[in-house]
Write a protein that holds these residues in place. Sequence first.
Motif, PDB file in Angstrom:
ATOM      1  N   GLU A  20      11.957   3.474  17.426  1.00 31.07           N
ATOM      2  CA  GLU A  20      13.071   4.326  16.487  1.00 31.07           C
ATOM      3  C   GLU A  20      13.155   2.705  15.443  1.00 31.07           C
ATOM      4  OE1 GLU A  20      16.517   2.496  14.323  1.00 31.07           O
ATOM      5  OE2 GLU A  20      15.935   1.884  16.005  1.00 31.07           O
ATOM      6  N   GLU A  21      12.708   1.063  16.063  1.00 27.06           N
ATOM      7  CA  GLU A  21      12.191   0.688  15.262  1.00 27.06           C
ATOM      8  C   GLU A  21      11.047   0.829  14.449  1.00 27.06           C
ATOM      9  OE1 GLU A  21      14.910  -3.265  17.751  1.00 27.06           O
ATOM     10  OE2 GLU A  21      12.690  -2.574  18.701  1.00 27.06           O
ATOM     11  N   LYS A  22       9.768   1.242  15.802  1.00 21.07           N
ATOM     12  CA  LYS A  22       8.726   1.575  14.176  1.00 21.07           C
ATOM     13  C   LYS A  22       8.779   2.512  13.564  1.00 21.07           C
ATOM     14  CE  LYS A  22       6.477   0.736  19.157  1.00 21.07           C
ATOM     15  NZ  LYS A  22       5.666   1.742  20.140  1.00 21.07           N
ATOM     16  N   GLY A  23      10.417   2.671  13.738  1.00 21.98           N
ATOM     17  CA  GLY A  23      10.108   4.094  12.117  1.00 21.98           C
ATOM     18  C   GLY A  23      10.537   3.622  11.322  1.00 21.98           C
ATOM     19  N   ARG A  24      11.813   2.339  11.199  1.00 26.10           N
ATOM     20  CA  ARG A  24      11.873   1.840  10.095  1.00 26.10           C
ATOM     21  C   ARG A  24      11.376   0.079   9.817  1.00 26.10           C
ATOM     22  NH1 ARG A  24      15.857  -1.137  11.760  1.00 26.10           N
ATOM     23  NH2 ARG A  24      16.116  -0.841  13.898  1.00 26.10           N
ATOM     24  N   ILE A  25      10.061   0.145  10.329  1.00 27.16           N
ATOM     25  CA  ILE A  25       8.628  -0.673   9.523  1.00 27.16           C
ATOM     26  C   ILE A  25       8.836  -0.454   7.859  1.00 27.16           C
ATOM     27  CG2 ILE A  25       6.262  -2.166   9.433  1.00 27.16           C
ATOM     28  CD1 ILE A  25       6.870  -1.184  12.587  1.00 27.16           C
ATOM     29  N   GLY A  49       0.361  -2.629  -6.321  1.00 26.31           N
ATOM     30  CA  GLY A  49      -0.595  -2.098  -5.806  1.00 26.31           C
ATOM     31  C   GLY A  49      -1.199  -2.305  -5.547  1.00 26.31           C
ATOM     32  N   MET A  50      -1.404  -3.573  -4.520  1.00 30.17           N
ATOM     33  CA  MET A  50      -2.529  -4.512  -4.256  1.00 30.17           C
ATOM     34  C   MET A  50      -2.174  -4.569  -2.482  1.00 30.17           C
ATOM     35  SD  MET A  50      -3.094  -7.484  -6.580  1.00 30.17           S
ATOM     36  CE  MET A  50      -2.725  -7.322  -8.169  1.00 30.17           C
ATOM     37  N   VAL A  51      -1.816  -4.102  -1.924  1.00 31.82           N
ATOM     38  CA  VAL A  51      -0.752  -4.350  -0.763  1.00 31.82           C
ATOM     39  C   VAL A  51      -1.836  -5.279   0.299  1.00 31.82           C
ATOM     40  CG1 VAL A  51      -0.984  -2.333   0.319  1.00 31.82           C
ATOM     41  CG2 VAL A  51       1.460  -3.213   0.895  1.00 31.82           C
ATOM     42  N   GLU A  52      -2.980  -5.089   0.465  1.00 33.19           N
ATOM     43  CA  GLU A  52      -3.545  -5.739   1.114  1.00 33.19           C
ATOM     44  C   GLU A  52      -3.675  -7.293   0.501  1.00 33.19           C
ATOM     45  OE1 GLU A  52      -7.203  -4.485   3.068  1.00 33.19           O
ATOM     46  OE2 GLU A  52      -6.189  -2.386   3.201  1.00 33.19           O
ATOM     47  N   GLN A  53      -3.550  -7.719  -0.529  1.00 30.63           N
ATOM     48  CA  GLN A  53      -3.267  -9.343  -1.527  1.00 30.63           C
ATOM     49  C   GLN A  53      -2.067  -9.422  -1.206  1.00 30.63           C
ATOM     50  OE1 GLN A  53      -6.246  -8.928  -4.403  1.00 30.63           O
ATOM     51  NE2 GLN A  53      -6.466 -10.798  -4.630  1.00 30.63           N
ATOM     52  N   VAL A  54      -1.313  -9.043  -1.731  1.00 33.31           N
ATOM     53  CA  VAL A  54       0.060  -9.196  -2.552  1.00 33.31           C
ATOM     54  C   VAL A  54       1.475  -7.985  -1.653  1.00 33.31           C
ATOM     55  CG1 VAL A  54       1.943  -9.439  -4.221  1.00 33.31           C
ATOM     56  CG2 VAL A  54      -0.749 -10.598  -4.358  1.00 33.31           C
ATOM     57  N   GLY A  55       1.894  -8.645  -0.237  1.00 33.54           N
ATOM     58  CA  GLY A  55       3.229  -7.628   0.532  1.00 33.54           C
ATOM     59  C   GLY A  55       3.498  -8.083   1.478  1.00 33.54           C
ATOM     60  N   LEU A  56       3.527  -7.511   2.043  1.00 30.76           N
ATOM     61  CA  LEU A  56       4.625  -8.193   2.602  1.00 30.76           C
ATOM     62  C   LEU A  56       5.162  -6.527   4.168  1.00 30.76           C
ATOM     63  CD1 LEU A  56       5.898 -10.636   4.596  1.00 30.76           C
ATOM     64  CD2 LEU A  56       8.164  -9.819   3.116  1.00 30.76           C
ATOM     65  N   GLN A  57       5.291  -6.735   5.416  1.00 30.22           N
ATOM     66  CA  GLN A  57       5.164  -5.342   6.376  1.00 30.22           C
ATOM     67  C   GLN A  57       6.273  -6.377   7.203  1.00 30.22           C
ATOM     68  OE1 GLN A  57       1.996  -5.025   4.864  1.00 30.22           O
ATOM     69  NE2 GLN A  57       1.771  -7.213   6.094  1.00 30.22           N
ATOM     70  N   LEU A  58       7.407  -5.440   7.566  1.00 29.71           N
ATOM     71  CA  LEU A  58       8.648  -5.940   7.789  1.00 29.71           C
ATOM     72  C   LEU A  58       9.316  -4.928   8.883  1.00 29.71           C
ATOM     73  CD1 LEU A  58      11.293  -6.669   5.837  1.00 29.71           C
ATOM     74  CD2 LEU A  58       9.101  -6.927   4.727  1.00 29.71           C
ATOM     75  N   LEU A  59      10.259  -5.925   9.622  1.00 32.64           N
ATOM     76  CA  LEU A  59      11.237  -4.985   9.841  1.00 32.64           C
ATOM     77  C   LEU A  59      12.393  -5.830  10.366  1.00 32.64           C
ATOM     78  CD1 LEU A  59      12.363  -2.301  12.237  1.00 32.64           C
ATOM     79  CD2 LEU A  59      11.602  -4.201  14.030  1.00 32.64           C
TER      80      LEU A  59
END
Length: 182
Positions: free
Chosen positions: A28-33, A41-51
Amino acid sequence: MLTKKQYDEGVAFTVDAFNKAGIVLTDEEKGRIEVADFGLGMVEQVGLQLLTYVNTEKCCAKEMALRPGQTCPEHTHVGGEENGVPFDGKEETFRVRRGVCYLYVSGAGERMDIRAAIPPTTVTVYHEIVLRAGEQYTLYPGTKHWFQAGSDGAVISEFSTRSRDESDVFEDVRIKRIPEVI
């Protein structure tokens, strides 16, 4: 904007990064990442992954994963009003679980002296705080800040007062906090 493929790749990266940091997630948590590209449009440079685990009226707990060299752009957690009730800006503590985080806040510091790469966004603060696994730092409401992962990426736990991401003020006017996936 993010493509569905970029979003899925960001989720897969995050699950792997959390696993490497010893952070166990439920399906369930993996589905909310969330994968945020800040509308650039440059997620690998400017971005963030979070839960976000929890976000109540009094507290919030999140895990963040940053790719190598990835930057969360400069912003400030400001106070405001919600449903006629005033609120303070967010106070947050970052604790690095894995990797290195270069955190920049208001204070003494010069652009030419920082260890991070200057991102393709507007930045105005250069007081450098280097956080390694097991180290933490608390940011108080109204503190301008941006941060970048080191060469191996970073996993960061965030403990804070209520998070109102939609009210964050970004230094770069092009930024949109809520991701759009096409």
